[in-house]
Design an enzyme around this catalytic site. Structure first.
Site, PDB file in Angstrom:
ATOM      1  N   GLY A 159     -26.359   2.630   0.239  1.00 59.48           N
ATOM      2  CA  GLY A 159     -25.170   3.487   0.279  1.00 59.48           C
ATOM      3  C   GLY A 159     -23.939   2.629   0.241  1.00 59.48           C
ATOM      4  N   ASP A 173       0.852  -1.186   0.000  1.00 53.47           N
ATOM      5  CA  ASP A 173       0.000   0.000   0.000  1.00 53.47           C
ATOM      6  C   ASP A 173       0.885   1.233   0.000  1.00 53.47           C
ATOM      7  OD1 ASP A 173      -3.264   0.252   0.826  1.00 53.47           O
ATOM      8  OD2 ASP A 173      -2.083   2.088   0.941  1.00 53.47           O
ATOM      9  N   GLU A 188     -14.894  -8.740  -7.449  1.00 51.42           N
ATOM     10  CA  GLU A 188     -15.120  -9.206  -6.075  1.00 51.42           C
ATOM     11  C   GLU A 188     -16.564  -8.908  -5.663  1.00 51.42           C
ATOM     12  OE1 GLU A 188     -13.243 -11.081  -3.977  1.00 51.42           O
ATOM     13  OE2 GLU A 188     -15.175 -10.998  -2.974  1.00 51.42           O
ATOM     14  N   LEU A 238     -35.014  -7.017   0.167  1.00 49.86           N
ATOM     15  CA  LEU A 238     -36.366  -6.461   0.146  1.00 49.86           C
ATOM     16  C   LEU A 238     -36.662  -5.808   1.489  1.00 49.86           C
ATOM     17  CD1 LEU A 238     -38.542  -9.025  -1.853  1.00 49.86           C
ATOM     18  CD2 LEU A 238     -37.613  -6.837  -2.602  1.00 49.86           C
ATOM     19  N   ARG A 278     -18.702   5.610   3.943  1.00 44.27           N
ATOM     20  CA  ARG A 278     -18.680   6.174   2.588  1.00 44.27           C
ATOM     21  C   ARG A 278     -20.083   6.126   1.990  1.00 44.27           C
ATOM     22  NH1 ARG A 278     -13.635   2.915   0.024  1.00 44.27           N
ATOM     23  NH2 ARG A 278     -14.548   1.250   1.267  1.00 44.27           N
ATOM     24  N   CYS A 300     -19.986   1.151  -2.938  1.00 45.72           N
ATOM     25  CA  CYS A 300     -20.156   0.462  -4.223  1.00 45.72           C
ATOM     26  C   CYS A 300     -21.446   0.804  -4.971  1.00 45.72           C
ATOM     27  CB  CYS A 300     -20.066  -1.040  -4.021  1.00 45.72           C
ATOM     28  SG  CYS A 300     -18.411  -1.561  -3.521  1.00 45.72           S
ATOM     29  N   GLY A 308     -35.749   1.112   3.879  1.00 47.25           N
ATOM     30  CA  GLY A 308     -34.921   1.857   4.825  1.00 47.25           C
ATOM     31  C   GLY A 308     -34.606   3.235   4.296  1.00 47.25           C
TER      32      GLY A 308
HETATM   33  P1  NAD Z   1     -10.345   1.253  -0.177  1.00 46.09           P
HETATM   34  O1  NAD Z   1     -10.368   2.706  -0.431  1.00 46.09           O
HETATM   35  O2  NAD Z   1     -10.837   0.705   1.112  1.00 46.09           O
HETATM   36  O3  NAD Z   1      -8.852   0.697  -0.355  1.00 46.09           O
HETATM   37  C1  NAD Z   1      -8.006   1.017  -1.402  1.00 46.09           C
HETATM   38  C2  NAD Z   1      -6.558   0.948  -0.936  1.00 46.09           C
HETATM   39  O4  NAD Z   1      -5.709   1.108  -2.063  1.00 46.09           O
HETATM   40  C3  NAD Z   1      -6.179   2.026   0.067  1.00 46.09           C
HETATM   41  O5  NAD Z   1      -5.562   1.432   1.191  1.00 46.09           O
HETATM   42  C4  NAD Z   1      -5.179   2.899  -0.703  1.00 46.09           C
HETATM   43  O6  NAD Z   1      -4.193   3.487   0.125  1.00 46.09           O
HETATM   44  C5  NAD Z   1      -4.592   1.890  -1.663  1.00 46.09           C
HETATM   45  N1  NAD Z   1      -3.957   2.455  -2.855  1.00 46.09           N
HETATM   46  C6  NAD Z   1      -4.382   3.441  -3.663  1.00 46.09           C
HETATM   47  N2  NAD Z   1      -3.512   3.624  -4.685  1.00 46.09           N
HETATM   48  C7  NAD Z   1      -2.520   2.712  -4.513  1.00 46.09           C
HETATM   49  C8  NAD Z   1      -1.339   2.388  -5.232  1.00 46.09           C
HETATM   50  N3  NAD Z   1      -1.005   3.052  -6.346  1.00 46.09           N
HETATM   51  N4  NAD Z   1      -0.550   1.409  -4.753  1.00 46.09           N
HETATM   52  C9  NAD Z   1      -0.872   0.747  -3.620  1.00 46.09           C
HETATM   53  N5  NAD Z   1      -1.988   0.990  -2.905  1.00 46.09           N
HETATM   54  C10 NAD Z   1      -2.809   1.976  -3.345  1.00 46.09           C
HETATM   55  O7  NAD Z   1     -11.161   0.593  -1.398  1.00 46.09           O
HETATM   56  P2  NAD Z   1     -12.012  -0.764  -1.382  1.00 46.09           P
HETATM   57  O8  NAD Z   1     -13.317  -0.525  -0.730  1.00 46.09           O
HETATM   58  O9  NAD Z   1     -11.135  -1.869  -0.946  1.00 46.09           O
HETATM   59  O10 NAD Z   1     -12.312  -0.920  -2.943  1.00 46.09           O
HETATM   60  C11 NAD Z   1     -11.310  -1.256  -3.897  1.00 46.09           C
HETATM   61  C12 NAD Z   1     -11.979  -1.640  -5.208  1.00 46.09           C
HETATM   62  O11 NAD Z   1     -12.793  -2.809  -4.986  1.00 46.09           O
HETATM   63  C13 NAD Z   1     -12.925  -0.589  -5.770  1.00 46.09           C
HETATM   64  O12 NAD Z   1     -12.872  -0.635  -7.162  1.00 46.09           O
HETATM   65  C14 NAD Z   1     -14.292  -1.058  -5.296  1.00 46.09           C
HETATM   66  O13 NAD Z   1     -15.331  -0.624  -6.144  1.00 46.09           O
HETATM   67  C15 NAD Z   1     -14.146  -2.569  -5.373  1.00 46.09           C
HETATM   68  N6  NAD Z   1     -15.036  -3.317  -4.479  1.00 46.09           N
HETATM   69  C16 NAD Z   1     -15.263  -2.891  -3.217  1.00 46.09           C
HETATM   70  C17 NAD Z   1     -16.083  -3.635  -2.385  1.00 46.09           C
HETATM   71  C18 NAD Z   1     -16.366  -3.161  -0.972  1.00 46.09           C
HETATM   72  O14 NAD Z   1     -17.308  -3.710  -0.358  1.00 46.09           O
HETATM   73  N7  NAD Z   1     -15.630  -2.213  -0.435  1.00 46.09           N
HETATM   74  C19 NAD Z   1     -16.665  -4.833  -2.830  1.00 46.09           C
HETATM   75  C20 NAD Z   1     -16.368  -5.260  -4.117  1.00 46.09           C
HETATM   76  C21 NAD Z   1     -15.559  -4.497  -4.942  1.00 46.09           C
END
Ligand code: NAD
Length: 428
Positions: free
Chosen positions: A257, A30, A151, A250, A327, A260, A253
């Site tokens: 939000g 990260d 995912e 269903l 978020r 995603c 609420g």
């Molecule tokens: P997040 O913001 O929680 O985490 C992203 C991480 O990536 C952060 O820790 C950030 O510091 C790091 N990062 C950013 N740029 C970087 C780089 N160049 N090198 C290394 N690390 C870097 O995001 P998230 O919720 O985990 O979502 C990530 C992706 O997965 C998104 O596209 C989201 O739509 C998708 N997604 C999220 C969920 C969910 O429930 N949160 C479920 C399915 C898919």
């Protein structure tokens, strides 16, 4: 197998820790140094049930490591998972700059065959862009493939969902990549859908848009139920027994939000627009969702006789229970609406970070009863289990006016009315 995970947020950290739990060797990278330092010492920056335990096990077994050095993670890996954010751009389309930066930085580090796997949610066609970026930067004779592996985990039960997926979707036209990904996931024993990257990307967007549609649909039905005196909980039950419909999603609420559904719905509308199709159904879904924030605020107006100058106790800030994620939380959208109308908010959420209260300009209470002391109404916004089992007599006696707006239909209206509360649910 050896895996690099780029991005240790909700998806990356869970993915990395779960792969380590499955016996693979994982290095997570990260850009946020502080986060990596904490993770190295076993401190988990997010609230996710079961995650601390598997991170600790992975670290102790030496199968899970954290670094800020992309090379340290990528060079030994067979797979490089991209798990970085894809936030909405100004026009609603997905901002791919983080994904593209990772692809740009990873490619020159590759000297042995690797599969670059997009786990970030990226619009249809983006894998091709990533592939182009990687290919342009690969050294002579070096091989790599790019695959899409969306995912589907839910925050709040992310570890369970990752370890027990309904299906695993792999988007690749390359047999070698499909075979290696199948091996990586084999121990989960889940149904595999191997398809082309464009279809894989579309499966993710279509799934999220469909779930968002179900939520807006039942919210719209709940508003009609409110008007005609029907009970939406029983309507949903009666609908859910139909196997074609099902019970999930269903629950009416304050609207959907999280990080995603809103952003992915907007991104899909944008993809449709770019391809000459007006996805007005999904635009309607987002409109219903925004309207729902105002509808809940109106319910608070109703039970308080106007919120101007009143104190509202908010129960829950997270976008859903068992997560600290705020978020795009509908709870916060409703509270913002109430503050715009002149209300003062005192809030309690069991896990949301203290800094969130300050950012929102609301008071933080140490518990739900304390939040309601002297308040003109309680507004239940996140269905944390602990709100079910409170001493409601004590609550009643501590409030200025005993009124509850139960935006999640979590509580029993009959009991509360008997105790002397004004009770407003959603569609019942
Ligand atoms: P997040 O913001 O929680 O985490 C992203 C991480 O990536 C952060 O820790 C950030 O510091 C790091 N990062 C950013 N740029 C970087 C780089 N160049 N090198 C290394 N690390 C870097 O995001 P998230 O919720 O985990 O979502 C990530 C992706 O997965 C998104 O596209 C989201 O739509 C998708 N997604 C999220 C969920 C969910 O429930 N949160 C479920 C399915 C898919």
């Amino acid at each position: 197998m050896r895996v690099a995970i780029v991005g240790t947020g909700y998806v990356g950290l869970v993915t990395g820790a779960c792969f380590a739990e499955m016996g693979h060797e994982v290095i997570c990278v990260d850009v946020v140094e502080e986060k990596v330092a904490k993770l190295r010492s076993g401190q988990i920056p997010i609230h996710e049930p079961g995650l601390p335990e598997i991170v600790e096990r992975g670290l102790a077994a030496g199968r899970l490591a954290f670094t800020t050095s992309l090379a340290e993670a990528v060079v030994p890996a067979q797979f490089v998972f991209i798990c970085v954010p894809t936030p909405p751009a100004e026009d609603g389309s997905a901002d791919l700059s983080h994904v593209e930066k990772v692809a740009t930085d990873v490619a020159p580090l590759i000297s042995t065959y690797k599969i670059i796997v997009n786990k970030s949610t990226i619009p249809v066609g983006s894998s091709k862009r990533v592939e182009r970026i990687v290919r342009e930067r690969l050294g002579p004779g070096v091989e790599a493939d790019v695959a899409s592996n969306p995912e589907f985990l839910r925050e709040g039960s992310a570890v369970f969902d990752f370890m027990h997926p309904d299906r695993i979707v792999m988007g690749t036209r390359n047999e070698r990549a499909a075979g290696m990904l199948t091996e990586l996931y084999r121990s989960l024993g889940a149904p595999l859908i191997v398809t082309d990257p464009e279809t894989a990307e579309m499966i993710k967007y279509a799934s999220n848009a469909f779930l968002a549609t179900k939520i807006s649909f039942i919210n719209a039905i709940s508003n009609i139920c409110d008007a005609v005196g029907a009970d939406v909980k029983e309507v949903a039950l009666g609908m859910g027994y139909d196997a074609r419909i099902g019970f999930e999603f269903l629950k009416p609420g304050p609207g959907f939000g999280g990080s995603c559904f809103p952003k992915d719905s907007k991104a899909l509308i944008s993809v449709a627009e770019q391809n000459g199709y007006d996805f007005h159904l999904l635009r309607g879904v987002l409109e219903v969702n925004e309207q729902q924030h105002r509808i809940i605020a109106n319910k608070v107006e109703k039970v308080t006789g106007g919120v101007g100058g009143k104190t509202i106790a908010a129960w829950g800030l997270a976008f859903k229970p068992n997560t600290d994620d705020v978020r795009d939380s509908p709870a916060i959208a409703v509270l913002q609406e109430l503050m715009d109308r002149g209300a003062t908010i005192r809030a309690y959420d069991p896990v949301v970070a203290e800094s969130v209260y300050g950012t929102l300009g609301i008071e933080r209470a140490p518990g739900p009863i304390e939040a309601a002391e002297g308040a003109d109404a309680v507004l239940l916004l996140t269905e944390w289990n602990e709100f079910r089992w409170l001493d409601f007599e004590r609550l009643r006696d501590s409030m200025r006016a005993p009124a509850i707006v139960d935006a999640r239909n979590l509580l029993d209206p009959h009991t509360l009315r008997q105790l002397g509360f004004r009770y407003e649910g959603v569609g019942r």
